[in-house]
Every structure is written in C-alpha cells, then in structure tokens.
Design a protein around this motif. Sequence first.
Motif, short mmCIF file in Angstrom:
data_model
loop_
_atom_site.label_atom_id
_atom_site.label_comp_id
_atom_site.label_asym_id
_atom_site.label_seq_id
_atom_site.Cartn_x
_atom_site.Cartn_y
_atom_site.Cartn_z
N ILE A 123 53.95 68.41 23.60
CA ILE A 123 55.02 68.77 22.65
C ILE A 123 55.11 67.70 21.55
CG2 ILE A 123 57.53 69.06 22.42
CD1 ILE A 123 57.44 70.14 25.39
N LEU A 124 54.92 66.43 21.95
CA LEU A 124 55.02 65.34 20.98
C LEU A 124 53.72 65.15 20.19
CD1 LEU A 124 57.01 62.87 23.25
CD2 LEU A 124 57.87 63.89 21.13
N ASN A 125 52.64 65.77 20.66
CA ASN A 125 51.32 65.64 20.01
C ASN A 125 50.60 66.98 19.98
OD1 ASN A 125 50.66 62.59 19.78
ND2 ASN A 125 51.58 62.87 21.80
N PRO A 126 51.15 67.95 19.29
CA PRO A 126 50.55 69.29 19.36
C PRO A 126 49.10 69.34 18.91
CG PRO A 126 52.46 69.24 17.88
CD PRO A 126 52.34 67.88 18.44
N GLN A 127 48.72 68.40 18.05
CA GLN A 127 47.35 68.43 17.52
C GLN A 127 46.34 67.83 18.51
OE1 GLN A 127 49.78 66.37 16.76
NE2 GLN A 127 48.82 64.35 16.84
N LYS A 128 46.81 67.16 19.56
CA LYS A 128 45.89 66.55 20.53
C LYS A 128 45.63 67.50 21.70
CE LYS A 128 47.37 61.74 19.84
NZ LYS A 128 46.48 61.22 18.81
N THR A 129 44.48 67.31 22.34
CA THR A 129 44.21 68.04 23.57
C THR A 129 44.78 67.20 24.71
OG1 THR A 129 42.19 68.92 22.64
CG2 THR A 129 42.37 68.96 25.05
N LEU A 156 55.16 56.23 24.05
CA LEU A 156 53.75 55.91 23.81
C LEU A 156 52.97 57.11 23.31
CD1 LEU A 156 52.61 53.59 26.64
CD2 LEU A 156 51.64 53.64 24.36
N ALA A 157 53.34 58.28 23.85
CA ALA A 157 52.62 59.50 23.47
C ALA A 157 52.68 59.73 21.96
CB ALA A 157 53.18 60.70 24.21
N THR A 158 53.71 59.18 21.30
CA THR A 158 53.83 59.40 19.85
C THR A 158 52.99 58.39 19.06
OG1 THR A 158 55.75 57.96 19.65
CG2 THR A 158 56.19 60.29 20.09
N THR A 159 52.43 57.40 19.73
CA THR A 159 51.71 56.35 18.98
C THR A 159 50.22 56.25 19.31
OG1 THR A 159 52.26 54.69 20.65
CG2 THR A 159 53.80 54.89 18.82
N VAL A 160 49.78 56.90 20.39
CA VAL A 160 48.35 56.73 20.76
C VAL A 160 47.45 57.35 19.69
CG1 VAL A 160 48.61 56.50 23.25
CG2 VAL A 160 48.45 58.79 22.26
N THR A 161 46.32 56.69 19.46
CA THR A 161 45.45 57.12 18.36
C THR A 161 44.25 57.95 18.84
OG1 THR A 161 44.41 54.97 18.52
CG2 THR A 161 46.07 55.24 16.79
N ASN A 162 44.00 57.96 20.15
CA ASN A 162 42.86 58.75 20.66
C ASN A 162 43.09 60.24 20.38
OD1 ASN A 162 43.52 56.35 22.38
ND2 ASN A 162 41.40 56.69 22.94
N LYS A 163 41.97 60.97 20.30
CA LYS A 163 42.07 62.41 20.03
C LYS A 163 42.64 63.17 21.22
CE LYS A 163 38.22 63.53 17.03
NZ LYS A 163 36.83 63.64 17.40
N MET A 190 66.01 62.48 21.32
CA MET A 190 66.12 61.42 22.33
C MET A 190 65.47 60.13 21.82
SD MET A 190 64.30 61.11 26.09
CE MET A 190 62.61 60.96 25.51
N LEU A 191 64.27 60.24 21.27
CA LEU A 191 63.56 59.04 20.80
C LEU A 191 64.38 58.35 19.71
CD1 LEU A 191 59.88 60.40 20.73
CD2 LEU A 191 60.91 58.90 22.44
N GLU A 192 65.05 59.15 18.90
CA GLU A 192 65.88 58.63 17.81
C GLU A 192 67.11 57.91 18.37
OE1 GLU A 192 66.38 57.66 14.21
OE2 GLU A 192 64.59 58.79 14.80
N LEU A 193 67.86 58.60 19.26
CA LEU A 193 69.13 58.02 19.76
C LEU A 193 68.88 56.86 20.72
CD1 LEU A 193 71.26 61.25 20.42
CD2 LEU A 193 71.43 59.66 18.50
N ALA A 194 67.72 56.81 21.34
CA ALA A 194 67.45 55.74 22.32
C ALA A 194 66.87 54.48 21.68
CB ALA A 194 66.50 56.27 23.39
N LYS A 195 66.68 54.52 20.37
CA LYS A 195 66.06 53.37 19.68
C LYS A 195 66.86 52.10 19.87
CE LYS A 195 63.32 55.23 15.92
NZ LYS A 195 63.42 55.77 14.57
#
Length: 301
Positions: A67-73, A44-51, A296-301
């Motif tokens: 780590i998955l959203n370096p641009q977010k706080t 989910l952390a890779t898809t949330v749109t909030n800042k 992990m996200l890739e192999l667990a798809k």
Amino acid sequence: MDKVQKIMELKKEKDVVIMAHYYVDGQVQALADHVGDSFALSKLATTVTNKNILFCGVKFMGESAKILNPQKTVIMPDITADCPMAHMVEVEKIKQVRKMFPDVAVVCYVNSTAEIKSYSDVCVTSSNAIKVVKALPNKDIFFIPDNNLAQYVAKQVPEKHFIFNDGFCPIHKEITKQHILDAKGKHPGAPVLTHPECIQEVLEVSDFIGSTSEIIDFATKSDEKEFLIATETGVFYELQQKNPDKVFYSVKGDQICPDMKKITLDNVLAALENFEPEVIMEEDMIEKANAPLVQMLELAK
Ligand code: 13P
Ligand code: SF4
C-alpha cells in the motif's frame, strides 16, 4: 552453496530488500536487511530504494508495504501467514458506529485487513497509538480491532471517549496474571516487560509496557541482568544479539505465533527463486487503504 548464501546472491541479483518482523524465526531475522516492529517497518517501507521487497511477516505487513509502495513488487515467503486478529472486526460494525457517533475517529491497529483500513480514518501501531490518538481532534474514538491495546490506550488518554471492539491476539491473550506471578516468584527482582496486546490484568503487574522494539530498547538500556518477557518469543533473538550478557525468560514457555513461524529459510529462498507469492491488490483498495497509513506516519512524527 548453502541456503543463506543462495538467498544473499539472489536478493542482490534481483534487487530485493528483505524486511522481517521480530516475531519471525531468528535464522530469518539474521539474513534480513531490516528487522523491526510494525511501525519501524512501515516507516522503512516508504524509504527503501530497491525495486522489490521480500516481507517476512504476516499478510497485513506485506499488504502495508505494498500500500505504501504500489510501484514496487512485494513478495512474501508464505502468503498464508496471516494474523487472526486482523479479521476480528467487520465493515458493518464500523458503519454502525459511524452512524451512532458522527464525529468518531475510526482508529485502526495495523493488524487489520486492507479492507478494514480503507474504512478507517487513521492507522496506529503499538508503539505510536497513544501519540496518534492524542493528536486527533476527535473526542470519540472507535479503536479496532484489538480490545486489549484499546483498553491500554484509553487509560493513557482519559480525556477521550472510547468505543471498544472485541478483537484480540490469541498468543498474547493466553498470558495470565498467574503466569507473571509465578515467573516473578522464580526470578525475583527481574522486571516484567510486556506487549500491550496482553490483557489488562497482566499489564497491571508489569514493569514496562511497549511494542517489540520498545521492549528490546528498554532491556538494552537497563542495568538489570535478568528480564521476564511477556510477548512472542521471536524477540529473544534480537534481545540476545544486543545483550549477550543478560538473561531473558518467557513468562509462559510457549508464546509462539504459528503464523509468524511459517516463514522459514526454505520459503524465503523459494520466494526469491520464483518471485512469488506476490502481494496483489486492487488499485482502488491500495488508494483507499493508503490514506490512514499516511495519516499515521504524519501524526506519529
Ligand atoms: P509490534 O510490532 O508493533 O510490536 O506488534 C506486535 C505484533 O503483534 C505484530 O503482529
Ligand atoms: Fe497477530 Fe498475535 Fe501473531 Fe501478532 S502475534 S501476528 S497479533 S496473532
């Protein structure tokens, strides 16, 4: 205005999504936008749109979100909420194993520090570990830090050679076979649903083994009316929400992770008001720890 109302207003005003693990207190789960197990929350952390993300859980979870959203706080209600198991392996040990087994895959349970992830090849969670390990081309697997999850996965993937580490979750490790047998004696016929961080003897007398989400799904789909639960008692909130007509018993009364319980309505509110504590990580560390999580996200798809 009560605390929950204030939290709702602040998160909207400041564009914050609240994510929570099933082990945090029910009151906190109730106000989160997303509640899940470690894998669901990472995805989910890779898809949330909030800042901004407010992560209600332990430190490695907030770090993974960052780590998955370096641009977010990413802020956490209590940054001292930490998982002891995350610290139960050292970089030196990884280096030694890599020397002894040059083709080894270092498979790192997400319950680990960012530094340990940065030295690993792929991350796993309890719900995808078997799938990910099977998908790896390597025969030698160094599974860190949890010994119990490693033993469980090794049994399901006998074609691979496992090198074990001696980490453990203190809360799950306390559950003994005798606890299960006693609970079965009190509630005959109730299936035992167990997290794979428990010791092998406990897994052997269980009816279902799975991550927190998998335990909740199993109980929800089952026709049984009573269940024995061998994991942290935070899952009871969602179990009861989804299954008001079913009864859940913990196999051992006090299966409580004190770190997860550091997250309260008060510190959720304070984190939103002050916008701290924030998860701060070096750019270089984020980059290095990102690769095994993405793998992990890739192999667990
Ligand atoms: P899951 O969320 O994968 O079930 O893991 C449980 C856990 O111990 C999290 O700290
Ligand atoms: Fe760590 Fe165990 Fe707490 Fe999960 S329940 S955060 S593994 S100590």
